[in-house]
Write an enzyme that holds these catalytic residues in place. Structure first.
Site, PDB file in Angstrom:
ATOM      1  N   TYR A  37     -53.594 -37.749  -6.760  1.00  0.00           N
ATOM      2  CA  TYR A  37     -53.124 -37.797  -5.449  1.00  0.00           C
ATOM      3  C   TYR A  37     -51.722 -38.041  -5.472  1.00  0.00           C
ATOM      4  CZ  TYR A  37     -54.108 -39.252  -0.517  1.00  0.00           C
ATOM      5  OH  TYR A  37     -53.881 -39.490   0.906  1.00  0.00           O
TER       6      TYR A  37
ATOM      7  N   LYS B  27     -49.557 -43.137   1.949  1.00  0.00           N
ATOM      8  CA  LYS B  27     -50.802 -43.665   2.591  1.00  0.00           C
ATOM      9  C   LYS B  27     -50.772 -45.454   2.576  1.00  0.00           C
ATOM     10  CE  LYS B  27     -53.116 -40.001   3.754  1.00  0.00           C
ATOM     11  NZ  LYS B  27     -53.026 -39.539   5.217  1.00  0.00           N
TER      12      LYS B  27
HETATM   13  P1  NAD Z   1     -56.211 -30.299   7.704  1.00  0.00           P
HETATM   14  O1  NAD Z   1     -55.492 -29.462   6.731  1.00  0.00           O
HETATM   15  O2  NAD Z   1     -57.443 -29.774   8.567  1.00  0.00           O
HETATM   16  O3  NAD Z   1     -55.345 -31.193   8.664  1.00  0.00           O
HETATM   17  C1  NAD Z   1     -53.913 -31.644   8.229  1.00  0.00           C
HETATM   18  C2  NAD Z   1     -52.973 -31.576   9.549  1.00  0.00           C
HETATM   19  O4  NAD Z   1     -51.939 -31.856   9.343  1.00  0.00           O
HETATM   20  C3  NAD Z   1     -53.174 -29.903   9.979  1.00  0.00           C
HETATM   21  O5  NAD Z   1     -53.573 -29.926  11.281  1.00  0.00           O
HETATM   22  C4  NAD Z   1     -51.521 -29.661   9.999  1.00  0.00           C
HETATM   23  O6  NAD Z   1     -51.317 -28.716  10.850  1.00  0.00           O
HETATM   24  C5  NAD Z   1     -50.952 -31.020  10.364  1.00  0.00           C
HETATM   25  N1  NAD Z   1     -49.588 -30.963   9.940  1.00  0.00           N
HETATM   26  C6  NAD Z   1     -49.184 -31.041   8.743  1.00  0.00           C
HETATM   27  N2  NAD Z   1     -47.857 -31.052   8.750  1.00  0.00           N
HETATM   28  C7  NAD Z   1     -47.457 -31.163  10.176  1.00  0.00           C
HETATM   29  C8  NAD Z   1     -46.311 -31.413  10.975  1.00  0.00           C
HETATM   30  N3  NAD Z   1     -45.027 -31.404  10.522  1.00  0.00           N
HETATM   31  N4  NAD Z   1     -46.459 -31.834  12.339  1.00  0.00           N
HETATM   32  C9  NAD Z   1     -47.693 -31.642  12.954  1.00  0.00           C
HETATM   33  N5  NAD Z   1     -48.836 -31.606  12.095  1.00  0.00           N
HETATM   34  C10 NAD Z   1     -48.694 -31.400  10.813  1.00  0.00           C
HETATM   35  O7  NAD Z   1     -56.669 -31.442   6.601  1.00  0.00           O
HETATM   36  P2  NAD Z   1     -57.497 -33.075   6.817  1.00  0.00           P
HETATM   37  O8  NAD Z   1     -58.096 -33.483   5.649  1.00  0.00           O
HETATM   38  O9  NAD Z   1     -58.467 -32.990   7.947  1.00  0.00           O
HETATM   39  O10 NAD Z   1     -56.286 -33.917   7.046  1.00  0.00           O
HETATM   40  C11 NAD Z   1     -56.102 -35.020   8.202  1.00  0.00           C
HETATM   41  C12 NAD Z   1     -55.760 -36.227   7.812  1.00  0.00           C
HETATM   42  O11 NAD Z   1     -56.886 -36.794   7.011  1.00  0.00           O
HETATM   43  C13 NAD Z   1     -54.566 -36.611   6.642  1.00  0.00           C
HETATM   44  O12 NAD Z   1     -53.790 -37.405   7.058  1.00  0.00           O
HETATM   45  C14 NAD Z   1     -55.149 -36.464   5.390  1.00  0.00           C
HETATM   46  O13 NAD Z   1     -54.325 -37.085   4.436  1.00  0.00           O
HETATM   47  C15 NAD Z   1     -56.336 -37.496   5.768  1.00  0.00           C
HETATM   48  N6  NAD Z   1     -57.261 -37.555   4.833  1.00  0.00           N
HETATM   49  C16 NAD Z   1     -58.061 -36.505   4.164  1.00  0.00           C
HETATM   50  C17 NAD Z   1     -59.339 -36.399   3.230  1.00  0.00           C
HETATM   51  C18 NAD Z   1     -59.853 -35.593   2.806  1.00  0.00           C
HETATM   52  O14 NAD Z   1     -60.306 -35.506   1.659  1.00  0.00           O
HETATM   53  N7  NAD Z   1     -59.826 -34.218   3.424  1.00  0.00           N
HETATM   54  C19 NAD Z   1     -59.485 -37.983   2.766  1.00  0.00           C
HETATM   55  C20 NAD Z   1     -58.830 -39.019   3.534  1.00  0.00           C
HETATM   56  C21 NAD Z   1     -57.686 -38.789   4.394  1.00  0.00           C
END
Ligand code: NAD
Length: 259
Positions: free
Chosen positions: A160, A167
């Site tokens: 990570y 985070k």
């Molecule tokens: P995802 O790839 O579907 O979404 C990530 C989003 O971030 C995308 O829509 C992308 O366009 C956007 N993004 C990146 N750079 C950007 C910028 N400069 N301006 C605007 N948007 C931007 O992946 P996800 O897993 O749905 O991620 C969403 C959130 O959830 C993130 O913060 C991620 O860290 C968090 N998260 C994910 C998980 C997991 O296991 N998938 C677990 C905990 C937290």
């Protein structure tokens, strides 16, 4: 006799930032918001992303679909200006975005570059504060700000890496936001899901191994999905949660309980 508080979102207007495709956490949340009757605006990163975002937002009848790369000067401000001009107010927003350059993400945290660290913090953390500031004048009667974090903020999760400190900063930003905007009845939370296969997650090295380990170790022995996250998000932005603020809430089959 007082009325029971409702978890319906009918009459509420929300902005969803972070839909990349049908599998995004933001897509699961948007579906849950819409299912409870909310009217939605959403954003897409750029023209390349649009064909993957539009089917999701069209299916939900989103009233606005606007470009938003938070690292492009003026784009985030333009989103809020359009929301103001169209609706005049906002009841909730979801910040579900994160980014770190691959070279920095895949190395040791102690080796990350200042530029990579700064960009990851700007896109993944400071953008939440910017959204809070822009939302504040649109929430004269209160509102709710949500973001999405991961337990790699508190504990060392293999691979990570750089996103751990980012985070951690995001979670602290949520607590300060909740304290500062509390007097205006604007609430703030971070939802902390267990690992879910999404596009962003595929950027974490050996993410499949993390999924397998999570399913084996978590007390429920089950992985969570974007609908689980959406159900919590829809509750948190509802009037039923009107006095709940400043929390980091796990949706992780109990993984956070373990040493
Ligand atoms: P995802 O790839 O579907 O979404 C990530 C989003 O971030 C995308 O829509 C992308 O366009 C956007 N993004 C990146 N750079 C950007 C910028 N400069 N301006 C605007 N948007 C931007 O992946 P996800 O897993 O749905 O991620 C969403 C959130 O959830 C993130 O913060 C991620 O860290 C968090 N998260 C994910 C998980 C997991 O296991 N998938 C677990 C905990 C937290």
């Amino acid at each position: 006799m007082s009325q029971p508080l409702t978890t319906s979102l009918r009459g509420k207007r929300g902005l969803v930032v972070g839909i990349a495709n049908d599998s995004s956490i933001a897509a699961g949340c948007a579906r849950a918001f819409a299912a409870q009757g909310a009217t939605l605006a959403a954003t897409y990163l750029n023209e390349k992303a649009l064909p993957h975002v539009r089917p999701v937002t069209d299916a939900l009848g989103c009233e606005l679909l606007l470009p938003c790369d938070v690292s492009v000067a003026g784009q985030l401000e333009a989103v809020f200006e359009k929301v103001r001009a169209t609706w005049g107010r906002l009841d909730f927003l979801l910040h579900a975005i994160a980014f770190a350059p691959a070279a920095d993400l895949h190395g040791r945290v102690v080796d990350c570059s200042a530029a990579g660290f700064g960009l990851a913090m700007d896109v993944s953390c400071h953008s939440f504060l910017r959204m809070a500031r822009l939302a504040e004048p649109l929430m004269p009667d209160g509102g709710c700000l949500l973001t999405v974090t991961f337990y790699g903020s508190e504990r060392v999760v293999a691979n990570y890496n750089l996103m751990g400190p980012v985070k951690a900063a995001l979670e602290s930003a949520v607590r300060y936001t909740a304290a500062e905007l509390g007097p205006k009845q604007i609430r703030a939370h971070a939802i902390s899901p267990g690992p879910i296969s999404t596009r962003a997650a595929s950027g974490i090295a050996h993410f499949d191994a993390l999924l397998v380990a999570e399913a084996a170790a978590a007390p429920e022995h089950q992985l969570v999905d974007i609908e689980d996250v959406g159900a919590l998000a829809a509750f948190l932005v509802s009037d039923g949660a009107r006095h709940i603020t400043g929390t980091i809430i796990p949706v992780d089959s109990g993984q956070h309980l373990l040493a």
